[in-house]
Design a protein around this motif. Sequence first.
Motif, PDB file in Angstrom:
ATOM      1  N   VAL A  32      43.468  34.077  46.753  1.00 48.45           N
ATOM      2  CA  VAL A  32      42.368  33.177  46.890  1.00 48.45           C
ATOM      3  C   VAL A  32      41.141  33.370  46.221  1.00 48.45           C
ATOM      4  O   VAL A  32      40.698  32.370  45.299  1.00 48.45           O
ATOM      5  CB  VAL A  32      42.060  32.849  48.333  1.00 48.45           C
ATOM      6  N   LEU A  33      40.660  34.406  45.869  1.00 49.21           N
ATOM      7  CA  LEU A  33      39.451  34.705  44.964  1.00 49.21           C
ATOM      8  C   LEU A  33      39.669  34.346  43.557  1.00 49.21           C
ATOM      9  O   LEU A  33      38.882  33.777  42.889  1.00 49.21           O
ATOM     10  CB  LEU A  33      39.044  36.179  45.277  1.00 49.21           C
ATOM     11  N   GLU A  34      40.747  34.889  42.989  1.00 46.53           N
ATOM     12  CA  GLU A  34      40.961  34.491  41.668  1.00 46.53           C
ATOM     13  C   GLU A  34      41.371  33.310  41.397  1.00 46.53           C
ATOM     14  O   GLU A  34      40.829  32.788  40.261  1.00 46.53           O
ATOM     15  CB  GLU A  34      42.559  35.438  41.509  1.00 46.53           C
ATOM     16  N   ILE A  35      41.916  32.562  42.278  1.00 52.35           N
ATOM     17  CA  ILE A  35      42.245  30.954  42.138  1.00 52.35           C
ATOM     18  C   ILE A  35      40.802  30.161  42.255  1.00 52.35           C
ATOM     19  O   ILE A  35      40.575  29.476  41.332  1.00 52.35           O
ATOM     20  CB  ILE A  35      43.214  30.459  43.172  1.00 52.35           C
ATOM     21  N   SER A  36      39.852  30.644  43.124  1.00 59.30           N
ATOM     22  CA  SER A  36      38.641  29.907  43.459  1.00 59.30           C
ATOM     23  C   SER A  36      37.759  30.225  42.138  1.00 59.30           C
ATOM     24  O   SER A  36      37.278  29.319  41.576  1.00 59.30           O
ATOM     25  CB  SER A  36      37.987  30.528  44.471  1.00 59.30           C
ATOM     26  N   LEU A  37      37.777  31.468  41.590  1.00 64.88           N
ATOM     27  CA  LEU A  37      36.858  31.592  40.460  1.00 64.88           C
ATOM     28  C   LEU A  37      37.076  31.078  39.004  1.00 64.88           C
ATOM     29  O   LEU A  37      36.438  30.785  38.513  1.00 64.88           O
ATOM     30  CB  LEU A  37      36.560  33.361  40.265  1.00 64.88           C
ATOM     31  N   ASP A  55      42.028  49.584  45.466  1.00 64.31           N
ATOM     32  CA  ASP A  55      43.466  50.087  45.181  1.00 64.31           C
ATOM     33  C   ASP A  55      43.900  49.218  43.953  1.00 64.31           C
ATOM     34  O   ASP A  55      44.091  48.153  44.025  1.00 64.31           O
ATOM     35  CB  ASP A  55      44.213  49.716  46.456  1.00 64.31           C
ATOM     36  N   ILE A  56      44.354  50.130  43.019  1.00 66.94           N
ATOM     37  CA  ILE A  56      44.849  49.393  41.829  1.00 66.94           C
ATOM     38  C   ILE A  56      46.212  48.689  41.778  1.00 66.94           C
ATOM     39  O   ILE A  56      46.198  47.543  41.052  1.00 66.94           O
ATOM     40  CB  ILE A  56      44.750  50.478  40.461  1.00 66.94           C
ATOM     41  N   VAL A  57      46.815  48.875  42.681  1.00 65.16           N
ATOM     42  CA  VAL A  57      47.983  48.273  42.874  1.00 65.16           C
ATOM     43  C   VAL A  57      47.995  47.080  43.688  1.00 65.16           C
ATOM     44  O   VAL A  57      48.524  45.882  43.122  1.00 65.16           O
ATOM     45  CB  VAL A  57      49.044  49.178  43.828  1.00 65.16           C
ATOM     46  N   LEU A  58      47.156  46.962  44.666  1.00 66.16           N
ATOM     47  CA  LEU A  58      47.150  45.531  45.196  1.00 66.16           C
ATOM     48  C   LEU A  58      46.004  44.768  44.542  1.00 66.16           C
ATOM     49  O   LEU A  58      46.270  43.611  44.521  1.00 66.16           O
ATOM     50  CB  LEU A  58      46.100  46.242  46.515  1.00 66.16           C
ATOM     51  N   MET A  59      45.245  45.327  43.693  1.00 64.37           N
ATOM     52  CA  MET A  59      44.413  44.400  42.720  1.00 64.37           C
ATOM     53  C   MET A  59      45.170  43.905  41.698  1.00 64.37           C
ATOM     54  O   MET A  59      45.196  42.614  41.532  1.00 64.37           O
ATOM     55  CB  MET A  59      43.297  45.284  42.129  1.00 64.37           C
ATOM     56  N   ALA A  60      46.239  44.581  41.162  1.00 57.60           N
ATOM     57  CA  ALA A  60      47.246  44.131  40.158  1.00 57.60           C
ATOM     58  C   ALA A  60      48.143  42.902  40.580  1.00 57.60           C
ATOM     59  O   ALA A  60      48.284  41.602  40.111  1.00 57.60           O
ATOM     60  CB  ALA A  60      47.913  45.176  39.440  1.00 57.60           C
ATOM     61  N   ILE A  61      48.465  43.120  42.216  1.00 60.89           N
ATOM     62  CA  ILE A  61      49.435  42.140  42.685  1.00 60.89           C
ATOM     63  C   ILE A  61      48.510  40.879  42.832  1.00 60.89           C
ATOM     64  O   ILE A  61      48.983  39.630  42.663  1.00 60.89           O
ATOM     65  CB  ILE A  61      49.877  42.757  43.856  1.00 60.89           C
ATOM     66  N   GLY A  62      47.529  40.973  43.417  1.00 59.42           N
ATOM     67  CA  GLY A  62      46.612  39.703  43.933  1.00 59.42           C
ATOM     68  C   GLY A  62      46.218  39.098  42.579  1.00 59.42           C
ATOM     69  O   GLY A  62      46.263  37.669  42.842  1.00 59.42           O
ATOM     70  N   LEU A  63      45.542  39.710  41.623  1.00 57.19           N
ATOM     71  CA  LEU A  63      45.110  38.999  40.458  1.00 57.19           C
ATOM     72  C   LEU A  63      46.232  38.556  39.836  1.00 57.19           C
ATOM     73  O   LEU A  63      46.190  37.227  39.196  1.00 57.19           O
ATOM     74  CB  LEU A  63      44.193  39.913  39.501  1.00 57.19           C
ATOM     75  N   GLY A  64      47.397  39.217  39.784  1.00 62.08           N
ATOM     76  CA  GLY A  64      48.441  38.487  38.748  1.00 62.08           C
ATOM     77  C   GLY A  64      48.968  37.140  39.639  1.00 62.08           C
ATOM     78  O   GLY A  64      49.425  36.560  38.785  1.00 62.08           O
TER      79      GLY A  64
END
Length: 376
Positions: free
Chosen positions: A37-42, A277-286
């Motif tokens: 949601v954050l990535e889409i919003s920004l 957590d770099i794994v969660l970050m990569a999944i969410g932002l991807g």
Amino acid sequence: MVLKTFGWSFAVTALGLVAAVIYDGWTAFGIVAILCVLEISLSFDNAVVNAGILKKMNAFWQRIFLTIGILIAVFGMRLVFPVVIVAVSASLGPIEAVELAFNDKEKYEQLVTDAHASIAAFGGMFLLMIFLDFIFEDRDIKWLGWLERPLAKLGKVDMLSVCISLIVLLISAVFLAPEAHTHAGAQDKTETVLLSGVAGLITYLIVGGLSGYFENKLEESEEREHEAEEAARKSGKRVTALQVGGKAAFFMFLYLEVLDASFSFDGVIGAFAITNDIVLMAIGLGVGAMYVRSLTVYLVRQGTLDDYVYLEHGAHYAIGALATLLLVTIRFEVNELITGFIGVALIGWSFWSSLQRNKRLAAEDEKARPHSEAGV
């Protein structure tokens, strides 16, 4: 139309959320959802800008942007870049950083905690500059007029954003850095915060300079397009919408990639306020990046831009909130969910305000229509 355009995004979302649950349970599921949601919003306004430029490019360059461009956006900026940030800030090799993220989470968390002051200062300054440059610009459409009108007047002062950012950095270094927390306890990180903050400011200025350079190239191509249209009118030929190709389209492509990099950069930096957590970050932002591309395609195919005019404002206020919270986290801990929901709340508020504005304008048009008809 919606399923055809967003089908891949829906599929990637499902895979990403399942992967998050398998990786670290339902807490990870929630974090990934917030990051999406954050990535889409920004990046919503980025998609709108992308659509406005992409529709002017010929079919070949549109395919290049939506294929090679998505590889750069998802795998380059959302997956590789977070690894680079952690590797540089924690003085690790990229491979070592990835191995630690998977195999030794406790040590990885310690290294990220030690490096958090530099990450927060670097990201906080970058995000703060984006926010300040937005609110100090005099825009035709204002969301919070009582605030944005006086700020637009102040924005006429040269380099005001840079001056305010440096003052904020100095205050952060003096009052927050001396008791920055690491896994070994509180340490004085004043020098680290100052250097990292200046680096973030310089990075923003470089990215902005590159964007401005490519934007000038774009304006030159648009001027040539208008000249061609005018010549066609004078000669009596049919005027058609020109789609740019060749060198001009190449510069458009580069401009779009720089724009996307800048927006994805604030998404990556903002993600550190949600999780380390770099794994969660990569999944969410991807997953979020996939939706931004799908939204761009949707806007191009529909032939119209979204009329929720305050969403851009809400996204930038969310950026300002993230910048503030990142700097605060140099010394104090802020719950990840609170950070995420502040951004979502601002976007939701701006969306609701846009709906109210559209209803008000529709009502005004409805009232004016009988009078105009009576005059006839």
